[in-house]
Enzyme design. Sequence first.
Site, PDB file in Angstrom:
ATOM      1  N   HIS A   1     -30.478 -56.041 -41.479  1.00  0.00           N
ATOM      2  CA  HIS A   1     -31.210 -56.817 -40.809  1.00  0.00           C
ATOM      3  C   HIS A   1     -29.871 -57.391 -39.662  1.00  0.00           C
ATOM      4  CE1 HIS A   1     -29.006 -59.343 -43.569  1.00  0.00           C
ATOM      5  NE2 HIS A   1     -29.007 -60.115 -42.705  1.00  0.00           N
TER       6      HIS A   1
ATOM      7  N   ASP B   1     -29.193 -61.000 -37.543  1.00  0.00           N
ATOM      8  CA  ASP B   1     -29.473 -62.550 -37.927  1.00  0.00           C
ATOM      9  C   ASP B   1     -29.908 -63.220 -36.840  1.00  0.00           C
ATOM     10  OD1 ASP B   1     -27.841 -62.415 -40.347  1.00  0.00           O
ATOM     11  OD2 ASP B   1     -26.084 -63.278 -39.715  1.00  0.00           O
TER      12      ASP B   1
ATOM     13  N   HIS C   1     -26.444 -55.167 -40.070  1.00  0.00           N
ATOM     14  CA  HIS C   1     -25.768 -55.343 -41.340  1.00  0.00           C
ATOM     15  C   HIS C   1     -26.632 -55.432 -42.631  1.00  0.00           C
ATOM     16  CE1 HIS C   1     -26.396 -59.350 -40.094  1.00  0.00           C
ATOM     17  NE2 HIS C   1     -26.320 -59.901 -41.445  1.00  0.00           N
TER      18      HIS C   1
ATOM     19  N   ARG D   1     -21.140 -60.023 -56.814  1.00  0.00           N
ATOM     20  CA  ARG D   1     -20.702 -60.282 -55.583  1.00  0.00           C
ATOM     21  C   ARG D   1     -21.236 -61.578 -55.197  1.00  0.00           C
ATOM     22  NH1 ARG D   1     -22.142 -58.840 -50.255  1.00  0.00           N
ATOM     23  NH2 ARG D   1     -20.264 -59.243 -49.094  1.00  0.00           N
TER      24      ARG D   1
HETATM   25  C1  LIG Z   1     -32.123 -70.186 -40.365  1.00  0.00           C
HETATM   26  C2  LIG Z   1     -32.547 -69.068 -40.821  1.00  0.00           C
HETATM   27  C3  LIG Z   1     -31.866 -67.665 -40.573  1.00  0.00           C
HETATM   28  C4  LIG Z   1     -32.368 -67.049 -41.788  1.00  0.00           C
HETATM   29  C5  LIG Z   1     -33.881 -67.555 -41.937  1.00  0.00           C
HETATM   30  C6  LIG Z   1     -33.402 -69.053 -42.240  1.00  0.00           C
HETATM   31  O1  LIG Z   1     -34.519 -69.907 -41.974  1.00  0.00           O
HETATM   32  C7  LIG Z   1     -32.601 -69.372 -43.461  1.00  0.00           C
HETATM   33  C8  LIG Z   1     -32.079 -68.036 -43.930  1.00  0.00           C
HETATM   34  C9  LIG Z   1     -31.755 -66.808 -42.944  1.00  0.00           C
HETATM   35  C10 LIG Z   1     -31.568 -65.545 -43.850  1.00  0.00           C
HETATM   36  C11 LIG Z   1     -30.450 -65.224 -44.421  1.00  0.00           C
HETATM   37  C12 LIG Z   1     -30.509 -63.649 -44.946  1.00  0.00           C
HETATM   38  C13 LIG Z   1     -31.002 -62.629 -44.031  1.00  0.00           C
HETATM   39  C14 LIG Z   1     -32.164 -63.394 -43.530  1.00  0.00           C
HETATM   40  C15 LIG Z   1     -32.648 -62.122 -42.231  1.00  0.00           C
HETATM   41  C16 LIG Z   1     -33.121 -64.059 -44.409  1.00  0.00           C
HETATM   42  O2  LIG Z   1     -34.024 -63.247 -44.677  1.00  0.00           O
HETATM   43  O3  LIG Z   1     -32.936 -65.234 -44.533  1.00  0.00           O
HETATM   44  C17 LIG Z   1     -31.701 -64.477 -42.717  1.00  0.00           C
HETATM   45  C18 LIG Z   1     -32.852 -65.180 -41.616  1.00  0.00           C
HETATM   46  C19 LIG Z   1     -32.523 -64.952 -40.239  1.00  0.00           C
HETATM   47  O4  LIG Z   1     -31.547 -64.918 -39.749  1.00  0.00           O
HETATM   48  O5  LIG Z   1     -33.351 -64.356 -39.578  1.00  0.00           O
HETATM   49  O1  LIG Z   2     -23.797 -60.672 -48.469  1.00  0.00           O
HETATM   50  C1  LIG Z   2     -23.425 -60.376 -47.373  1.00  0.00           C
HETATM   51  O2  LIG Z   2     -22.375 -59.859 -47.116  1.00  0.00           O
HETATM   52  C2  LIG Z   2     -24.452 -60.348 -46.396  1.00  0.00           C
HETATM   53  C3  LIG Z   2     -25.426 -61.716 -46.190  1.00  0.00           C
HETATM   54  C4  LIG Z   2     -26.190 -61.674 -44.960  1.00  0.00           C
HETATM   55  O3  LIG Z   2     -26.323 -60.904 -44.174  1.00  0.00           O
HETATM   56  C5  LIG Z   2     -26.972 -62.967 -44.843  1.00  0.00           C
HETATM   57  O4  LIG Z   2     -26.861 -63.949 -45.371  1.00  0.00           O
HETATM   58  O5  LIG Z   2     -27.452 -63.243 -43.681  1.00  0.00           O
HETATM   59 FE   LIG Z   3     -27.066 -61.445 -42.375  1.00  0.00          FE
END
Ligand SMILES: C=C1C[C@]23C[C@@]1(O)CC[C@H]2[C@@]12CCC[C@@](C)(C(=O)O1)[C@H]2[C@@H]3C(=O)O
Ligand SMILES: O=C(O)CCC(=O)C(=O)O
Ligand SMILES: [Fe+2]
Length: 356
Positions: free
Chosen positions: A215, A217, A272, A282
């Site tokens: 994905h 961010d 990533h 981890r």
């Molecule tokens: C601010 C945010 C980015 C995120 C969605 C969220 O509301 C909170 C969690 C974030 C996260 C972390 C893991 C990967 C990700 C794609 C997910 O599913 O939750 C990211 C979201 C994002 O960056 O779109």
């Molecule tokens: O665990 C990791 O190294 C990646 C975590 C991540 O990509 C995320 O929280 O958006």
């Molecule tokens: Fe991420």
Amino acid sequence: MPSIISDIHQKQLDLYTIKELPESHAWRSSLDHDYQSNDSVESIPVIDLNDENFAIEKIGHACKTWGAFQIINHNISQRLLDNMEAAGKRLFSLPMQQKLKAARSADGIAGYGVARISSFFSKLMWSEGFTIVGSPLDHARQLWPHDYKKFCDVIEEYEKEMEKLAGRLMWLMLGSLGISKDDVKWAVGGGCSALQLNSYPACPDPDRAMGLAAHTDSTILTILHQNNTSGLQVFKEGNGWVTVPPLPGALVINVGDLLHILSNGLYPSVLHRAVVNRTRHRLSVAYLYGPPSGVKISPLSKLVDQGHPPLYRPVTWSEYLGTKAKHFDKALSSVRLCAPRIGFGNPKDRNSVPVG
Ligand SMILES: C=C1C[C@]23C[C@@]1(O)CC[C@H]2[C@@]12CCC[C@@](C)(C(=O)O1)[C@H]2[C@@H]3C(=O)O
Ligand SMILES: O=C(O)CCC(=O)C(=O)O
Ligand SMILES: [Fe+2]
């Protein structure tokens, strides 16, 4: 969400006790080479923030070529990083029924649960997460009714220190594009953020499992702390998946989709993922940094001219998060205004549709 997929996402398995990889978590066969990482190439650059003369140049180069880099000498104390890691371990080692007391609600953002992007995949990820937005107090009380203060204190200190670092990094990253504080008034007063704790238990069949699927961010930038177990991989066109080795005390910085938009495609958001390990647990902590709520993000006017028209329409962070929740990897192309030009834009962004 398709109904067959939604069924398996109701379950939150206790991954710490499973001895054999269940079919619900088997992403690939062990013969599947597409998933493998390329460990023969150098990984993302490591940048010393004390290097006053060259840090900004190196950051610009890393953002353009990788969309990610590691930093050292960032002024976040090892004590705080260790405390944060210990707080995460303490949370994830609670019994499942206790963690579920702080479960993320179906339409909520904060709380305990499987990766939010799980609904886009037919298989489950070998991980669990806990998202904090603002104060962790309500959820911490549900997890530790008599002893929540310790957790809250660490989170609050971590959020405070990360906010300062994120602001500093944002100006270094924008500065490397020739952008100054006069050019982006909304960015002067700080931004919004979320904290994501990720736990990847040791996995009986790591080659067939996936910790966190690929994905980008939805942020301006993300600051990631990983414990001493590797798992994070970044995708680089031409090189494939490259492991980001954990370096003691270093933090990983990702370019997010909103910086991709601000930079008019010059700095690609990094694709990533996290893979898992047979013997080691981890843990990672992501500080997800974005603009203040209500601010519309669009390509910076200094980076736009006749030869470089704006590639994205204005979008607020919450609007973009909604788009990501609906379209996942098509989110960036869904806010795109015109087709990418050769050598300018995100090579991953293949689904853009001309508009107007
Ligand atoms: C601010 C945010 C980015 C995120 C969605 C969220 O509301 C909170 C969690 C974030 C996260 C972390 C893991 C990967 C990700 C794609 C997910 O599913 O939750 C990211 C979201 C994002 O960056 O779109
Ligand atoms: O665990 C990791 O190294 C990646 C975590 C991540 O990509 C995320 O929280 O958006
Ligand atoms: Fe991420």
